[in-house]
Design a protein around this motif. Structure first.
Motif, PDB file in Angstrom:
ATOM      1  N   GLU A 166       2.946   4.176   9.060  1.00 22.89           N
ATOM      2  CA  GLU A 166       2.271   2.962   8.590  1.00 22.89           C
ATOM      3  C   GLU A 166       2.533   1.857   9.598  1.00 22.89           C
ATOM      4  OE1 GLU A 166       1.928   1.459   4.246  1.00 22.89           O
ATOM      5  OE2 GLU A 166       3.581   0.323   5.133  1.00 22.89           O
ATOM      6  N   THR A 212       1.219   8.043  -6.340  1.00 26.32           N
ATOM      7  CA  THR A 212       0.253   9.121  -6.574  1.00 26.32           C
ATOM      8  C   THR A 212       0.790  10.481  -6.144  1.00 26.32           C
ATOM      9  OG1 THR A 212      -0.814   8.851  -4.404  1.00 26.32           O
ATOM     10  CG2 THR A 212      -1.629   7.485  -6.212  1.00 26.32           C
ATOM     11  N   ASP A 257       1.976   1.990  -3.485  1.00 26.18           N
ATOM     12  CA  ASP A 257       0.863   2.503  -4.304  1.00 26.18           C
ATOM     13  C   ASP A 257       0.563   3.955  -3.961  1.00 26.18           C
ATOM     14  OD1 ASP A 257       0.652   0.013  -5.462  1.00 26.18           O
ATOM     15  OD2 ASP A 257      -0.879  -0.687  -4.052  1.00 26.18           O
ATOM     16  N   ARG A 258       0.660   4.271  -2.673  1.00 30.73           N
ATOM     17  CA  ARG A 258       0.424   5.650  -2.247  1.00 30.73           C
ATOM     18  C   ARG A 258       1.495   6.578  -2.810  1.00 30.73           C
ATOM     19  NH1 ARG A 258      -0.270   7.627   4.069  1.00 30.73           N
ATOM     20  NH2 ARG A 258      -0.047   9.873   3.697  1.00 30.73           N
ATOM     21  N   GLU A 284       6.959  12.701   1.056  1.00 29.74           N
ATOM     22  CA  GLU A 284       5.947  12.752   2.112  1.00 29.74           C
ATOM     23  C   GLU A 284       6.366  11.842   3.261  1.00 29.74           C
ATOM     24  OE1 GLU A 284       1.134  12.024   2.794  1.00 29.74           O
ATOM     25  OE2 GLU A 284       2.064  11.655   0.842  1.00 29.74           O
ATOM     26  N   PRO A 313       0.795  -1.233   0.000  1.00 28.46           N
ATOM     27  CA  PRO A 313       0.000   0.000   0.000  1.00 28.46           C
ATOM     28  C   PRO A 313       0.827   1.283   0.000  1.00 28.46           C
ATOM     29  CG  PRO A 313      -0.969  -1.600   1.493  1.00 28.46           C
ATOM     30  CD  PRO A 313       0.335  -2.174   1.048  1.00 28.46           C
ATOM     31  N   SER A 314       1.924   1.291   0.733  1.00 27.32           N
ATOM     32  CA  SER A 314       2.722   2.513   0.800  1.00 27.32           C
ATOM     33  C   SER A 314       3.338   2.849  -0.553  1.00 27.32           C
ATOM     34  CB  SER A 314       3.816   2.370   1.850  1.00 27.32           C
ATOM     35  OG  SER A 314       4.683   1.286   1.525  1.00 27.32           O
ATOM     36  N   SER A 334       8.472   8.648   2.017  1.00 25.55           N
ATOM     37  CA  SER A 334       8.268   8.200   0.644  1.00 25.55           C
ATOM     38  C   SER A 334       8.731   9.291  -0.312  1.00 25.55           C
ATOM     39  CB  SER A 334       6.785   7.884   0.415  1.00 25.55           C
ATOM     40  OG  SER A 334       6.571   7.420  -0.897  1.00 25.55           O
TER      41      SER A 334
END
Length: 282
Positions: free
Chosen positions: A227, A218, A214-215, A223, A211-212, A234
């Motif tokens: 988590e 975007t 995928d985040r 950032e 998930p991280s 990231s």
């Protein structure tokens, strides 16, 4: 700044009132059409002053005003002259003086003065009117130069806007091409590895997303977020406005990031932007 029509209107009123002439009018020569257009006049017609729309003189007109414009020579006209020469004189007028408005040997228009007195245009009066004609010529030329500069500025701004639009379209096209090349690159790869993890055991290939990641795909700027039991920095890898990958830096929550460490991680953002371009075609 006053308009040319306002300046010419003031000039004809000044000549009429100060020098006591019955009728004064100024024609300006249009550069494109070569028409002599009435821009200012003092004659009373039907209760109102003559407007520019009421008088346009073609290049082949036989009147005195057009002849003076084409010859660039002053002309006096009286009732003793032929009817063809008195064509532009108003009823009850006894004499007429028509002067070319010239600047740098170029005719800009015509100043036409008419009088109810046959002896109005003495040598002294003529010299005064010639001086005033010279000043009117300067005003017309200056106004034209001002308008030319304005048009040049507008054309330059349009060119700047067009270049900006082309640059934007080029950038969008580059982004599209870059994205397509990377898509082709990943599609053609037989290796299932999508990234690499570096930890205490060294560097290991990874074929799974999380998930991280995928985040991060975007985002367009680094950032810092939490988590689970870890703090994550990231850093997206960006080329030509497109996110191509993500670098992650993780640490347990009980080992909070120090400011220098955050800056070192974020610095990879700029390095990644500068170091990655288009992949080779496959």
């Amino acid at each position: 700044m006053r308009s040319l029509d306002e300046l010419l209107d003031q000039a004809v009123r000044l000549i009429r009132d100060q020098l006591d002439f019955y009728h004064v009018q100024i024609f300006v020569l249009e550069e494109k059409t070569q028409l002599l257009v009435l821009r200012a006049g003092t004659t009373i017609v039907g209760g109102g002053r003559v407007s520019a729309e009421q008088r346009r003189i073609a290049p082949d007109d036989d009147g005195v005003i057009n002849r003076v414009a084409r010859s660039n020579v002053m002309q006096r006209t009286t009732l003793a002259d032929s009817l063809s020469r008195r064509f532009d004189m108003l009823p009850a007028m006894q004499s007429e003086l028509t002067l070319p408005l010239t600047r740098d040997n170029m005719v800009l228009g015509v100043l036409d003065i008419q009088s109810a007195d046959s002896d109005s245009f003495t040598d002294q009066n003529t010299e005064v009117l010639q001086a005033m004609a010279a000043q009117i010529s300067i005003a017309i030329q200056n106004m034209r130069l001002t308008n030319d500069l304005k048009v040049l500025g507008e054309e330059r701004q349009r060119l700047v806007d067009q270049m900006a639009a082309v640059a934007q379209q080029t950038e969008l096209l580059n982004q599209e091409v870059t994205g397509q090349l990377w898509a082709n690159y990943f599609t053609g790869r037989t290796d299932t590895t999508i990234g690499y993890d570096w930890g205490e055991s060294g560097v290991t290939a990874s074929a799974e997303s999380r998930p991280s990641l995928d985040r991060g795909m975007t985002m367009t700027a680094p950032e810092l977020f939490t988590e689970g039991s870890e703090q994550v920095l990231s850093v997206p890898i960006v080329s030509r406005g497109q996110v191509l990958g993500v670098m992650e830096f993780r640490t347990p929550l009980n080992r909070a990031w120090k400011q220098p460490q955050s800056r070192i991680g974020a610095s990879h953002f700029g390095a990644a932007r500068a170091g990655i371009g288009q992949p080779a075609a496959v």
